[in-house]
Structure formats: structure tokens, C-alpha cells
Design an enzyme around this catalytic site. Structure first.
Site, PDB file in Angstrom:
ATOM      1  N   TYR A  14       0.849  -1.185   0.000  1.00 34.36           N
ATOM      2  CA  TYR A  14       0.000   0.000   0.000  1.00 34.36           C
ATOM      3  C   TYR A  14       0.888   1.240   0.000  1.00 34.36           C
ATOM      4  O   TYR A  14       1.596   1.520   0.973  1.00 34.36           O
ATOM      5  CB  TYR A  14      -0.890   0.033   1.244  1.00 34.36           C
ATOM      6  CG  TYR A  14      -1.941  -1.047   1.327  1.00 34.36           C
ATOM      7  CD1 TYR A  14      -2.289  -1.817   0.229  1.00 34.36           C
ATOM      8  CD2 TYR A  14      -2.599  -1.291   2.529  1.00 34.36           C
ATOM      9  CE1 TYR A  14      -3.258  -2.800   0.311  1.00 34.36           C
ATOM     10  CE2 TYR A  14      -3.576  -2.270   2.625  1.00 34.36           C
ATOM     11  CZ  TYR A  14      -3.899  -3.020   1.513  1.00 34.36           C
ATOM     12  OH  TYR A  14      -4.865  -3.992   1.625  1.00 34.36           O
ATOM     13  N   LEU A  70     -18.316  -1.946   2.627  1.00 35.04           N
ATOM     14  CA  LEU A  70     -19.124  -0.897   1.996  1.00 35.04           C
ATOM     15  C   LEU A  70     -18.961  -0.910   0.485  1.00 35.04           C
ATOM     16  O   LEU A  70     -19.336   0.048  -0.202  1.00 35.04           O
ATOM     17  CB  LEU A  70     -18.759   0.481   2.562  1.00 35.04           C
ATOM     18  CG  LEU A  70     -19.070   0.681   4.046  1.00 35.04           C
ATOM     19  CD1 LEU A  70     -18.690   2.089   4.495  1.00 35.04           C
ATOM     20  CD2 LEU A  70     -20.544   0.418   4.341  1.00 35.04           C
ATOM     21  N   ARG A  73     -16.412  -0.572  -1.549  1.00 34.88           N
ATOM     22  CA  ARG A  73     -15.607   0.554  -2.054  1.00 34.88           C
ATOM     23  C   ARG A  73     -16.343   1.889  -2.009  1.00 34.88           C
ATOM     24  O   ARG A  73     -16.047   2.797  -2.767  1.00 34.88           O
ATOM     25  CB  ARG A  73     -15.152   0.306  -3.497  1.00 34.88           C
ATOM     26  CG  ARG A  73     -14.803  -1.123  -3.843  1.00 34.88           C
ATOM     27  CD  ARG A  73     -13.524  -1.572  -3.214  1.00 34.88           C
ATOM     28  NE  ARG A  73     -13.220  -2.949  -3.555  1.00 34.88           N
ATOM     29  CZ  ARG A  73     -12.107  -3.574  -3.214  1.00 34.88           C
ATOM     30  NH1 ARG A  73     -11.194  -2.938  -2.518  1.00 34.88           N
ATOM     31  NH2 ARG A  73     -11.897  -4.816  -3.548  1.00 34.88           N
ATOM     32  N   GLY A  74     -17.314   2.003  -1.133  1.00 32.84           N
ATOM     33  CA  GLY A  74     -18.061   3.247  -0.991  1.00 32.84           C
ATOM     34  C   GLY A  74     -19.457   3.202  -1.569  1.00 32.84           C
ATOM     35  O   GLY A  74     -20.281   4.069  -1.276  1.00 32.84           O
ATOM     36  N   SER A  80     -22.119   3.111   1.074  1.00 34.23           N
ATOM     37  CA  SER A  80     -21.970   4.118   2.125  1.00 34.23           C
ATOM     38  C   SER A  80     -23.182   5.024   2.247  1.00 34.23           C
ATOM     39  O   SER A  80     -23.409   5.641   3.292  1.00 34.23           O
ATOM     40  CB  SER A  80     -20.736   4.986   1.855  1.00 34.23           C
ATOM     41  OG  SER A  80     -20.936   5.786   0.693  1.00 34.23           O
TER      42      SER A  80
END
Length: 335
Positions: free
Chosen positions: A58, A210, A212-213, A216
Site C-alpha cells: 500500500y 461498503l 468501495r463506498g 456508504s
């Protein structure tokens, strides 16, 4: 605010019911703010959220160094560090094609660099990010067990492996948990993987809870994504797929409204409600999103509500695969 706790499998550590995935603080989701990321890490630890997940790839090590900076102002023993290794990068940040670097030699080499970057003498859970079809999983796990016996790691984890491979790995050494994408939109693990984990006493840390959003409740179809944002290439965020998935999110939002909760809180709580052996990882990059996510720990979903959620987002309803085709081809696990 404090977070409830669970045990990761029969051999794993006790951790907070919700964990924090730190990837987005350094990589793949557009620009990040180091100061806000560190403040978010501090807020998580102070709230009792102690499972922090990262990968040595990362930000090509930047994420580990960010976490190390945050830990200088907190007690190392208050954190359970989970680290993945094996993915390779090029100098421009691109991911190199498979195979993943998970040979016994790579286990020791990459562990040495992670320990240095994190500023610690041990990693709590160390795991290969993916399978390398040319390296028997028994060899990778054997090297991890050697490092566990030497005290450099406390527990061995796995990531994105199928049921048969999990069995082979568990025959070599105790496995604390499998990390895999699991959410209302990604139900693949339910058929074969979760039953095998429970049979073997292995926990599950769920990433992408979630999606990747998408789940959300904050996603807008008008949002512009830069080329470095993973979602710019994700099938679920494209065209008609996105529109179909957002209709599912709207239905979930109506359930959340009845509960007096947010859409993301219900999505996280649903994952946690699938078993005491499952720990959802949230990818909050800002304190406000962390606070919202931690609110999911207070939600108790009864059978009626779980049925409502299932009706809003049925299994298999997601439009589009969770990765683009080249990445899907690297997965050993059920999709």
C-alpha cells in the site's frame, strides 16, 4: 465511545468487533491527507478499535510508515497489526502482473522490511495477499510458521483463498483468520468458504464491507474519479452497473431510515451480524467517517430487520464483478 470485542478463530487474537483498513490513507482511492489519516488512526485506537490492517504494497511501504508515525503517540500493545505481503509494484506505482511474491524466501525478506517500516519487533497477523499458483501454499505457510515460532509474527492469516486451499494451509499451521471481500454486494464466501472456516475454527476479517463506498449512502453518480482511483476501473462503478447498484443502495437506505441509522451503519452491522467469528474492516480515512462507522457497533439487527435488508439487497443482486477481469483471474477464492 467504545467498541465491542470478538475472537478471531480458535487460535487468533481477541480484537475489536470492527477493524480499520488503512489502505485508502495511502493508495488507490485518490488523494489522501496524512495529518487527517493519523488523527483518524488515533481516534480509532482511543475508541478501542485495535485491529489495524495494512499491506506492505500500500503506497509501496508508505502506509506502513504512516501507521508507524501514528503509533509513536500511542502504545504499540494497544494495537493488533495485520499486514499483507506479496503484491509487487513498479516505480511509477503500477501493480506488476502476477504471480505474487509469496515464496518462503519472500516471506522472510518482506517481513524484515515491514518490521523496520512499522518500527516494531513483531507483527500480530501476517498474511500473503493472494495465492501464487507456482508456489504450494504449504511452502508459504511453512515459512510463516517458522517466523511465528521465532517470534517475529504472532499469528498466521490468509487472504482470498478458496475452501480447498484453506484446508491445505490449515494442515500446516494454525490459521487465525481469512481476509476476504464480504458485503451485501459480495456474497461469494457464503457457499463454501465460511462453512470451511467454521469447521476449522478460523475467523473471517471482511474487507470491502461498503463495497468501495457504494454502500456508504454517500456515493454520487456524478463523482469524478481520477485514473489512480481503483473505482475508475471497477465494473461495479461503470455506467448501467452503477445505476443498478445505486438502486439497491436506495432500498437499503430506506431500511436504515426506519432504524434511525445511516446506510453505511446498516451495511457494516449486517456483516457483523453474520457471525461472532466475522470482523468487518472499515476503510474510513477521516474522523467523521470513522465515527459514523463505529456507530454500527451499537446496531442490533433482529430477524425481521435482517429479512428487510435481504429483501432490499438480495444475494447475487450486484451488477458487475468486484474486480476487473485481470484481477478476477488472480483469485483462488469463490467470487
Amino acid at each position: 465511545m467504545s467498541v465491542s470485542r470478538r475472537k478471531l478463530g480458535s487460535s487468533g487474537p481477541e480484537v475489536s468487533t470492527i477493524g480499520l483498513g488503512a489502505m485508502g490513507m495511502s493508495d488507490l482511492y485518490g488523494p489522501a491527507d496524512d495529518a487527517e489519516s493519523i488523527a483518524t488512526l488515533h481516534a480509532a485506537i482511543d475508541a478501542g478499535l485495535d485491529l489495524i490492517d495494512t499491506g506492505d504494497f500500500y503506497g509501496s511501504g508508505a502506509n506502513e510508515m504512516l501507521i508507524a508515525r501514528a503509533l509513536r503517540e500511542r502504545r504499540r500493545e494497544d494495537v493488533v497489526l495485520s499486514v499483507k505481503f506479496g503484491s509487487r509494484r513498479t516505480p511509477d506505482g503500477a501493480f506488476q502482473p502476477v504471480p505474487y511474491d509469496v515464496s518462503p524466501e519472500a516471506v522472510k525478506d518482506r517481513l524484515a522490511y515491514s518490521l523496520r517500516r512499522l518500527g516494531t519487533d513483531h507483527i500480530d497477523i501476517y498474511r500473503p495477499a493472494r495465492l501464487n499458483p507456482h508456489v504450494p501454499v504449504e511452502e508459504t505457510v511453512g515459512a510463516l510458521e517458522e517466523m511465528r515460532q521465532a517470534g517475529y509474527i504472532r499469528h498466521i492469516g490468509l487472504s482470498e483463498l478458496g475452501a480447498d486451499t484453506i484446508r491445505r494451509a490449515a494442515a500446516v499451521a494454525p490459521i487465525s483468520d481469512l481476509q476476504i471481500e464480504y458485503s451485501l454486494l459480495s456474497r461469494g464466501p457464503e457457499k463454501a468458504i465460511i462453512p470451511v472456516l467454521r469447521e476449522l475454527g478460523i475467523g473471517l476479517t471482511a474487507y470491502g464491507v461498503l463495497s468501495r463506498g457504494l454502500l456508504s449512502g454517500h456515493w454520487s453518480p456524478a463523482r469524478e474519479l481520477g485514473g489512480s482511483d481503483f473505482r475508475a476501473h471497477s465494473p461495479r462503478f461503470q455506467g448501467e452497473n452503477l445505476q443498478a447498484n445505486l438502486r439497491l443502495v436506495e432500498a437499503l437506505g430506506r431500511v436504515a431510515q426506519r432504524l434511525g441509522a445511516t446506510t453505511s451503519q446498516v451495511a457494516i452491522a449486517w456483516v457483523a451480524a453474520q457471525g461472532q467469528d466475522i470482523v468487518p474492516l472499515v476503510g474510513a480515512r477521516r474522523r467523521e467517517r470513522l465515527t459514523e462507522s463505529l456507530g454500527a457497533d451499537d446496531l442490533r439487527l433482529d430477524e425481521k430487520t435482517l429479512a428487510e435488508i435481504e429483501a432490499a439487497v438480495p444475494a447475487g443482486a450486484a451488477a458487475g464483478e468486484r474486480y476487473a477481469a485481470p484481477m478476477m483471474a488472480t483469485l483462488d477464492s469463490e467470487r
